[in-house]
Design a protein around this motif. Structure first.
Motif, PDB file in Angstrom:
ATOM      1  N   GLN A   1       0.829  -1.209   0.000  1.00  0.00           N
ATOM      2  CA  GLN A   1       0.000   0.000   0.000  1.00  0.00           C
ATOM      3  C   GLN A   1       0.862   1.258   0.000  1.00  0.00           C
ATOM      4  N   VAL A   2       1.876   1.326   0.868  1.00  0.00           N
ATOM      5  CA  VAL A   2       2.706   2.533   0.899  1.00  0.00           C
ATOM      6  C   VAL A   2       3.553   2.645  -0.361  1.00  0.00           C
ATOM      7  N   PHE A   3       3.972   1.516  -0.926  1.00  0.00           N
ATOM      8  CA  PHE A   3       4.713   1.563  -2.193  1.00  0.00           C
ATOM      9  C   PHE A   3       3.832   2.152  -3.301  1.00  0.00           C
ATOM     10  N   ARG A   4       2.585   1.716  -3.357  1.00  0.00           N
ATOM     11  CA  ARG A   4       1.691   2.197  -4.423  1.00  0.00           C
ATOM     12  C   ARG A   4       1.322   3.668  -4.227  1.00  0.00           C
ATOM     13  N   VAL A   5       1.164   4.088  -2.989  1.00  0.00           N
ATOM     14  CA  VAL A   5       0.902   5.509  -2.724  1.00  0.00           C
ATOM     15  C   VAL A   5       2.106   6.346  -3.165  1.00  0.00           C
ATOM     16  N   ALA A   6       3.311   5.885  -2.825  1.00  0.00           N
ATOM     17  CA  ALA A   6       4.525   6.612  -3.223  1.00  0.00           C
ATOM     18  C   ALA A   6       4.658   6.647  -4.737  1.00  0.00           C
ATOM     19  N   LEU A   7       4.357   5.557  -5.397  1.00  0.00           N
ATOM     20  CA  LEU A   7       4.445   5.490  -6.847  1.00  0.00           C
ATOM     21  C   LEU A   7       3.461   6.456  -7.500  1.00  0.00           C
ATOM     22  N   ALA A   8       2.270   6.573  -6.927  1.00  0.00           N
ATOM     23  CA  ALA A   8       1.225   7.422  -7.498  1.00  0.00           C
ATOM     24  C   ALA A   8       1.429   8.906  -7.229  1.00  0.00           C
ATOM     25  N   ASP A   9       2.395   9.270  -6.398  1.00  0.00           N
ATOM     26  CA  ASP A   9       2.623  10.676  -6.033  1.00  0.00           C
ATOM     27  C   ASP A   9       3.324  11.422  -7.170  1.00  0.00           C
ATOM     28  N   ALA A  10       2.552  11.743  -8.189  1.00  0.00           N
ATOM     29  CA  ALA A  10       3.104  12.413  -9.369  1.00  0.00           C
ATOM     30  C   ALA A  10       3.540  13.843  -9.078  1.00  0.00           C
ATOM     31  N   ALA A  11       3.066  14.422  -7.980  1.00  0.00           N
ATOM     32  CA  ALA A  11       3.430  15.796  -7.642  1.00  0.00           C
ATOM     33  C   ALA A  11       4.852  15.899  -7.082  1.00  0.00           C
ATOM     34  N   SER A  12       5.410  14.785  -6.681  1.00  0.00           N
ATOM     35  CA  SER A  12       6.743  14.790  -6.086  1.00  0.00           C
ATOM     36  C   SER A  12       7.812  14.984  -7.155  1.00  0.00           C
ATOM     37  N   ASP A  13       8.852  15.724  -6.780  1.00  0.00           N
ATOM     38  CA  ASP A  13       9.996  15.914  -7.680  1.00  0.00           C
ATOM     39  C   ASP A  13      11.007  14.776  -7.545  1.00  0.00           C
ATOM     40  N   LEU A  14      10.805  13.906  -6.566  1.00  0.00           N
ATOM     41  CA  LEU A  14      11.750  12.828  -6.330  1.00  0.00           C
ATOM     42  C   LEU A  14      11.566  11.707  -7.347  1.00  0.00           C
ATOM     43  N   PRO A  15      12.659  11.026  -7.694  1.00  0.00           N
ATOM     44  CA  PRO A  15      12.515   9.858  -8.566  1.00  0.00           C
ATOM     45  C   PRO A  15      11.698   8.768  -7.879  1.00  0.00           C
ATOM     46  N   VAL A  16      11.103   7.905  -8.667  1.00  0.00           N
ATOM     47  CA  VAL A  16      10.237   6.847  -8.146  1.00  0.00           C
ATOM     48  C   VAL A  16      10.946   6.027  -7.080  1.00  0.00           C
ATOM     49  N   SER A  17      12.171   5.588  -7.344  1.00  0.00           N
ATOM     50  CA  SER A  17      12.862   4.722  -6.384  1.00  0.00           C
ATOM     51  C   SER A  17      13.102   5.438  -5.061  1.00  0.00           C
TER      52      SER A  17
ATOM     53  N   TRP B   1       8.749  -8.303  -5.874  1.00  0.00           N
ATOM     54  CA  TRP B   1       9.577  -8.231  -7.082  1.00  0.00           C
ATOM     55  C   TRP B   1       8.745  -7.767  -8.281  1.00  0.00           C
ATOM     56  N   ARG B   2       7.555  -8.342  -8.453  1.00  0.00           N
ATOM     57  CA  ARG B   2       6.708  -7.970  -9.592  1.00  0.00           C
ATOM     58  C   ARG B   2       6.289  -6.501  -9.493  1.00  0.00           C
ATOM     59  N   PHE B   3       6.074  -6.004  -8.280  1.00  0.00           N
ATOM     60  CA  PHE B   3       5.742  -4.586  -8.133  1.00  0.00           C
ATOM     61  C   PHE B   3       6.864  -3.726  -8.708  1.00  0.00           C
ATOM     62  N   PHE B   4       8.092  -4.018  -8.307  1.00  0.00           N
ATOM     63  CA  PHE B   4       9.217  -3.220  -8.789  1.00  0.00           C
ATOM     64  C   PHE B   4       9.364  -3.303 -10.303  1.00  0.00           C
ATOM     65  N   ARG B   5       9.187  -4.483 -10.855  1.00  0.00           N
ATOM     66  CA  ARG B   5       9.379  -4.675 -12.295  1.00  0.00           C
ATOM     67  C   ARG B   5       8.186  -4.167 -13.102  1.00  0.00           C
ATOM     68  N   ASP B   6       6.967  -4.542 -12.711  1.00  0.00           N
ATOM     69  CA  ASP B   6       5.798  -4.253 -13.537  1.00  0.00           C
ATOM     70  C   ASP B   6       5.157  -2.903 -13.248  1.00  0.00           C
ATOM     71  N   GLU B   7       5.046  -2.551 -11.962  1.00  0.00           N
ATOM     72  CA  GLU B   7       4.359  -1.307 -11.617  1.00  0.00           C
ATOM     73  C   GLU B   7       5.311  -0.124 -11.530  1.00  0.00           C
TER      74      GLU B   7
ATOM     75  N   ALA C   1       9.152   5.698   1.603  1.00  0.00           N
ATOM     76  CA  ALA C   1       7.953   5.042   2.132  1.00  0.00           C
ATOM     77  C   ALA C   1       8.339   3.795   2.928  1.00  0.00           C
ATOM     78  N   TYR C   2       9.326   3.062   2.425  1.00  0.00           N
ATOM     79  CA  TYR C   2       9.808   1.861   3.108  1.00  0.00           C
ATOM     80  C   TYR C   2      10.368   2.213   4.482  1.00  0.00           C
ATOM     81  N   VAL C   3      11.172   3.253   4.533  1.00  0.00           N
ATOM     82  CA  VAL C   3      11.771   3.687   5.795  1.00  0.00           C
ATOM     83  C   VAL C   3      10.687   4.182   6.758  1.00  0.00           C
ATOM     84  N   ASP C   4       9.702   4.903   6.248  1.00  0.00           N
ATOM     85  CA  ASP C   4       8.630   5.406   7.115  1.00  0.00           C
ATOM     86  C   ASP C   4       7.844   4.282   7.775  1.00  0.00           C
ATOM     87  N   LEU C   5       7.848   3.089   7.175  1.00  0.00           N
ATOM     88  CA  LEU C   5       7.153   1.955   7.787  1.00  0.00           C
ATOM     89  C   LEU C   5       7.818   1.481   9.076  1.00  0.00           C
ATOM     90  N   LEU C   6       8.977   2.029   9.400  1.00  0.00           N
ATOM     91  CA  LEU C   6       9.599   1.691  10.686  1.00  0.00           C
ATOM     92  C   LEU C   6       8.706   2.096  11.848  1.00  0.00           C
TER      93      LEU C   6
END
Length: 194
Positions: free
Chosen positions: A66-82, A126-132, A88-93
């Motif tokens: 869920q947090v990966f998909r929210v981060a991916l969908a954040d088109a307003a961000s100037d940051l690269p997708v990765s 893995w499929r998320f990173f490759r496909d989405e 988002a991964y770190v924030d899950l701490l």
């Protein structure tokens, strides 16, 4: 509290306890005490520790995706997708035990029930990173490798040695060049149960 809310409360407690103690080191009684319910209630709801772990693993995986998909969908961000996904991964701490519950699941590949579920979940990431996310295989591999390094650092409570051990300090600065103050604030400490 509704039965669904109570179930969510137990799963959250299970994530914290399994994350800290692992599958073998955790009992349904440990989870019940942490959730503030009786052990028979946990068993009645989940039937076994194995099912409880599967629920904790799936909830952790669902939150991760869920947090990966929210981060991916954040088109307003100037940051690269990765970078967005990494943050988002770190924030899950802030969800105690989530990273470690998943790490424990990945290590249970030989378990007849948990192993297949863990492999399926890992393949989903893995499929998320490759496909989405559109990362090539090498970028996806690097992202997963760095994520595993972060899981190890958090699980070992290496934050306790930040500032006193030059090697650990360097490692934290290399892994978290922009998020270091945030990491130092939210990473679990050795004296915390989870």
């Amino acid at each position: 509290m509704s039965s669904e809310e109570r179930r969510d409360q137990i799963v959250a407690a299970a994530i914290a306890v399994f994350g800290a103690r692992g599958y073998e080191g955790t009992t349904t009684d440990d989870v019940a005490r942490t959730a503030g319910v009786s052990q028979p209630y946990v068993v009645r709801l989940f039937r076994s520790k194995e099912n409880l772990f599967l629920a904790a693993m799936q909830s952790s995986l669902d939150q991760l995706m869920q947090v990966f998909r929210v981060a991916l969908a954040d088109a307003a961000s100037d940051l690269p997708v990765s970078k967005r996904i990494g943050e988002a991964y770190v924030d899950l701490l802030s969800t105690r035990g989530l990273h470690q519950t998943l790490s424990h699941a990945w290590l249970l590949g030989g378990h007849p029930v948990i192993g297949p579920a863990a492999r399926k979940g890992f393949a989903q990431v893995w499929r998320f990173f490759r496909d989405e996310a559109g990362l090539d295989a090498d970028q996806a591999r690097m992202f997963l490798a760095e994520g595993m390094l972060i899981n190890v650092m958090i699980g070992m409570r290496l934050v306790d040695d930040y500032g006193s051990d030059p090697s650990i300090t360097e490692l934290f600065r290399a892994c978290f060049p922009t998020e270091l103050p945030h990491i130092l604030d939210i990473a679990p400490r050795g004296d915390e149960p989870w």
